[in-house]
Design a protein around this motif. Structure first.
Motif, mmCIF file in Angstrom:
data_model
loop_
_atom_site.group_PDB
_atom_site.id
_atom_site.type_symbol
_atom_site.label_atom_id
_atom_site.label_comp_id
_atom_site.label_asym_id
_atom_site.label_seq_id
_atom_site.Cartn_x
_atom_site.Cartn_y
_atom_site.Cartn_z
ATOM 1 N N VAL A 120 -4.610 4.563 33.720
ATOM 2 C CA VAL A 120 -5.297 3.359 33.230
ATOM 3 C C VAL A 120 -4.814 3.008 31.821
ATOM 4 O O VAL A 120 -4.580 1.836 31.500
ATOM 5 N N ASP A 121 -4.663 4.034 30.964
ATOM 6 C CA ASP A 121 -4.191 3.810 29.599
ATOM 7 C C ASP A 121 -2.819 3.148 29.586
ATOM 8 O O ASP A 121 -2.544 2.269 28.756
ATOM 9 N N LEU A 122 -1.948 3.575 30.489
ATOM 10 C CA LEU A 122 -0.601 3.001 30.557
ATOM 11 C C LEU A 122 -0.665 1.516 30.881
ATOM 12 O O LEU A 122 0.034 0.694 30.276
ATOM 13 N N ILE A 123 -1.540 1.157 31.823
ATOM 14 C CA ILE A 123 -1.691 -0.250 32.206
ATOM 15 C C ILE A 123 -2.228 -1.066 31.032
ATOM 16 O O ILE A 123 -1.746 -2.176 30.761
ATOM 17 N N PHE A 124 -3.212 -0.526 30.323
ATOM 18 C CA PHE A 124 -3.816 -1.266 29.216
ATOM 19 C C PHE A 124 -2.850 -1.405 28.044
ATOM 20 O O PHE A 124 -2.916 -2.384 27.288
ATOM 21 N N ALA A 125 -1.955 -0.439 27.870
ATOM 22 C CA ALA A 125 -0.989 -0.539 26.772
ATOM 23 C C ALA A 125 -0.045 -1.714 26.970
ATOM 24 O O ALA A 125 0.461 -2.298 26.000
ATOM 25 N N VAL A 126 0.181 -2.085 28.235
ATOM 26 C CA VAL A 126 1.102 -3.175 28.536
ATOM 27 C C VAL A 126 0.595 -4.504 27.981
ATOM 28 O O VAL A 126 1.379 -5.331 27.514
ATOM 29 N N ASP A 127 -0.721 -4.754 28.041
ATOM 30 C CA ASP A 127 -1.231 -6.011 27.482
ATOM 31 C C ASP A 127 -1.684 -5.858 26.033
ATOM 32 O O ASP A 127 -1.705 -6.828 25.276
ATOM 33 N N SER A 128 -2.016 -4.632 25.626
ATOM 34 C CA SER A 128 -2.513 -4.412 24.267
ATOM 35 C C SER A 128 -1.442 -4.674 23.212
ATOM 36 O O SER A 128 -1.688 -5.386 22.231
ATOM 37 N N ILE A 129 -0.252 -4.118 23.388
ATOM 38 C CA ILE A 129 0.779 -4.206 22.354
ATOM 39 C C ILE A 129 1.371 -5.612 22.222
ATOM 40 O O ILE A 129 1.469 -6.135 21.110
ATOM 41 N N PRO A 130 1.759 -6.285 23.320
ATOM 42 C CA PRO A 130 2.211 -7.669 23.153
ATOM 43 C C PRO A 130 1.150 -8.560 22.522
ATOM 44 O O PRO A 130 1.476 -9.479 21.767
ATOM 45 N N ALA A 131 -0.130 -8.284 22.819
ATOM 46 C CA ALA A 131 -1.205 -9.106 22.258
ATOM 47 C C ALA A 131 -1.236 -9.015 20.740
ATOM 48 O O ALA A 131 -1.314 -10.034 20.046
ATOM 49 N N ILE A 132 -1.172 -7.819 20.204
ATOM 50 C CA ILE A 132 -1.256 -7.694 18.745
ATOM 51 C C ILE A 132 0.042 -8.111 18.072
ATOM 52 O O ILE A 132 0.035 -8.616 16.944
ATOM 53 N N TYR A 133 1.186 -7.953 18.766
ATOM 54 C CA TYR A 133 2.441 -8.453 18.197
ATOM 55 C C TYR A 133 2.450 -9.988 18.162
ATOM 56 O O TYR A 133 3.287 -10.577 17.486
ATOM 57 N N GLY A 134 1.539 -10.598 18.886
ATOM 58 C CA GLY A 134 1.389 -12.041 18.787
ATOM 59 C C GLY A 134 0.631 -12.459 17.535
ATOM 60 O O GLY A 134 0.597 -13.644 17.195
ATOM 61 N N LEU A 135 0.045 -11.481 16.853
ATOM 62 C CA LEU A 135 -0.731 -11.760 15.644
ATOM 63 C C LEU A 135 -0.029 -11.286 14.380
ATOM 64 O O LEU A 135 -0.299 -11.775 13.288
ATOM 65 N N THR A 136 0.845 -10.308 14.510
ATOM 66 C CA THR A 136 1.568 -9.777 13.351
ATOM 67 C C THR A 136 2.880 -9.148 13.806
ATOM 68 O O THR A 136 2.958 -8.610 14.913
ATOM 69 N N ASN A 137 3.886 -9.222 12.955
ATOM 70 C CA ASN A 137 5.160 -8.552 13.232
ATOM 71 C C ASN A 137 5.262 -7.203 12.531
ATOM 72 O O ASN A 137 6.282 -6.514 12.654
ATOM 73 N N GLU A 138 4.230 -6.840 11.784
ATOM 74 C CA GLU A 138 4.249 -5.606 11.010
ATOM 75 C C GLU A 138 3.827 -4.416 11.872
ATOM 76 O O GLU A 138 2.667 -4.324 12.297
ATOM 77 N N ALA A 139 4.773 -3.517 12.132
ATOM 78 C CA ALA A 139 4.485 -2.354 12.977
ATOM 79 C C ALA A 139 3.367 -1.494 12.382
ATOM 80 O O ALA A 139 2.574 -0.904 13.124
ATOM 81 N N TYR A 140 3.290 -1.434 11.057
ATOM 82 C CA TYR A 140 2.252 -0.616 10.416
ATOM 83 C C TYR A 140 0.863 -1.174 10.714
ATOM 84 O O TYR A 140 -0.071 -0.418 11.008
ATOM 85 N N ILE A 141 0.732 -2.500 10.658
ATOM 86 C CA ILE A 141 -0.558 -3.125 10.973
ATOM 87 C C ILE A 141 -0.876 -2.931 12.448
ATOM 88 O O ILE A 141 -2.033 -2.654 12.812
ATOM 89 N N VAL A 142 0.136 -3.048 13.300
ATOM 90 C CA VAL A 142 -0.076 -2.844 14.736
ATOM 91 C C VAL A 142 -0.598 -1.432 15.002
ATOM 92 O O VAL A 142 -1.565 -1.241 15.747
ATOM 93 N N PHE A 143 0.024 -0.438 14.370
ATOM 94 C CA PHE A 143 -0.384 0.953 14.602
ATOM 95 C C PHE A 143 -1.789 1.229 14.064
ATOM 96 O O PHE A 143 -2.620 1.804 14.768
ATOM 97 N N THR A 144 -2.044 0.829 12.825
ATOM 98 C CA THR A 144 -3.353 1.141 12.223
ATOM 99 C C THR A 144 -4.485 0.395 12.922
ATOM 100 O O THR A 144 -5.583 0.950 13.104
ATOM 101 N N ALA A 145 -4.245 -0.855 13.341
ATOM 102 C CA ALA A 145 -5.279 -1.596 14.069
ATOM 103 C C ALA A 145 -5.601 -0.903 15.384
ATOM 104 O O ALA A 145 -6.765 -0.793 15.785
#
Length: 359
Positions: free
Chosen positions: A203-228
């Motif tokens: 289930v986690d693998l499936i959710f990661a597929v939509d989670s990461i593109p979603a936040i990269y749509g809000l920021t290009n900063e990998a550090y912000i993506v990871f900490t969020a």
């Protein structure tokens, strides 16, 4: 945003320490958390996440701070949807309440590791291929459609993947405390606990597929993506026990998340057009007239969508006759997407563990 390797090392080390502390302080000894314990730690982690966002704003500027808060809100909402599926999985496998903490902890750690890998891949793709925003945007629009109309009708515990695992892995018919394997008759067998953890990881693998593109749509900063993502996952275990039956009352959560994913998908497509390099689109030139959606609007839109979806869900379920724990009251039909017992209610002690784990 300048993030040195030392800051990355410290951030990852502190994140690991938090989860190590969680395991030894709360999860190692099987027990069902009280409402008070869950509330205190949920408030602590949410407060810590908000303070971190303020720190980013003060140190790196409030544009980055806004990106963090928008990302955190989005990831928190997606994580709550993740919890809903965790509830389905644990109900399907009839996991005893006192062992649910361990399953949740393992599931959250798997989620963080998977998202960390996706973050690294996403950062590399964005840095080298600007057209990846088209793919991310299209993916989110597709996932938004699936989120809105797919729902949670199927139980991951009964899916084809888990059926394959059952055929391959020797399995006992009942739980042996919180052990994932046991030795019987000189042969090693997996317990239903291992199957539950495998299902949670899938289930986690499936959710990661939509989670990461979603936040990269809000920021290009990998550090912000990871900490969020890290802060969204911290305290998720306690939140599971705190909100309990409320999960079943969030009947419009899927639709709310669909709106958020669709919005970010459109934002990504706009950004892709704004930085376009594809030769068959406008001759390979950027479409500068395409608007860039500002982060303040994204933050406001995401927050408003979560509030509207939550309020509408609570009004709907109360109108249809559900009590504060999400169960139908006298004559109430209930409209929750899953008619399962929540983690805050007793699992049916008379239910056969073997039946729940191998159906």
């Amino acid at each position: 945003m300048q993030v040195t390797p030392l800051i990355w090392i410290i951030t990852i080390a502190v994140t690991i320490l938090f989860f190590v502390y969680e395991f030894f302080a709360h999860v190692r000894k099987p027990h069902e958390p009280s409402i008070g314990e869950s509330a205190r730690w949920s408030a602590f982690y949410i407060g810590l996440a908000l303070l971190f966002g303020v720190g980013i704003g003060m140190v790196s500027g409030w544009n980055f701070g806004g990106e963090y808060f928008a990302g955190y809100l989005t990831e928190k909402a997606l994580s709550i949807d993740n919890l809903f599926v965790f509830l389905i999985v644990m109900s399907g496998f009839a996991v005893p309440k006192k062992y649910q903490q361990k399953v949740l902890m393992v599931g959250i750690i798997i989620a963080l590791v998977l998202r960390g890998g996706f973050i690294a891949i996403g950062a590399t793709l964005i840095e080298n291929f600007s057209w990846i925003f088209y793919i991310f945007g299209a993916l989110l629009l597709f996932l938004a459609y699936k989120q809105a109309f797919g729902g949670h009708d199927s139980n991951p515990a009964d899916g084809k993947f888990m059926q394959l695992v059952r055929r391959v892995v020797p399995l006992t018919d009942e739980y042996h405390e919180d052990k994932i394997t046991v030795k019987q008759g000189g042969k090693r067998f997996a317990t239903p606990m291992l199957l539950t953890i495998i299902a949670i990881g899938f289930v986690d693998l499936i959710f990661a597929v939509d989670s990461i593109p979603a936040i990269y749509g809000l920021t290009n900063e990998a550090y912000i993506v990871f900490t969020a993502n890290a802060f969204a996952l911290m305290g998720l275990r306690q939140l599971f026990f705190l909100i309990g039956g409320l999960l079943e009352r969030l009947v419009y959560l899927a639709q709310g998340l669909a709106v958020i994913l669709a919005f970010i998908g459109v934002k990504l497509v706009f950004h892709a057009l704004h930085v376009n390099e594809l030769p068959f689109v406008n001759g390979g030139q950027p479409l500068l007239w395409v608007p860039e959606i500002p982060i303040w609007f994204s933050l406001l839109f995401i927050f408003a969508t979560i509030v509207v979806a939550t309020v509408a869900s609570l009004v709907k379920t109360r109108k249809d006759g559900k009590d504060d724990d999400g169960r139908p009251v006298d004559g109430g039909k209930g409209t929750g997407a899953v008619q399962q017992q929540g983690p805050a209610s007793d699992l049916d002690e008379d239910r056969s563990l073997s039946g729940g784990a191998s159906k």
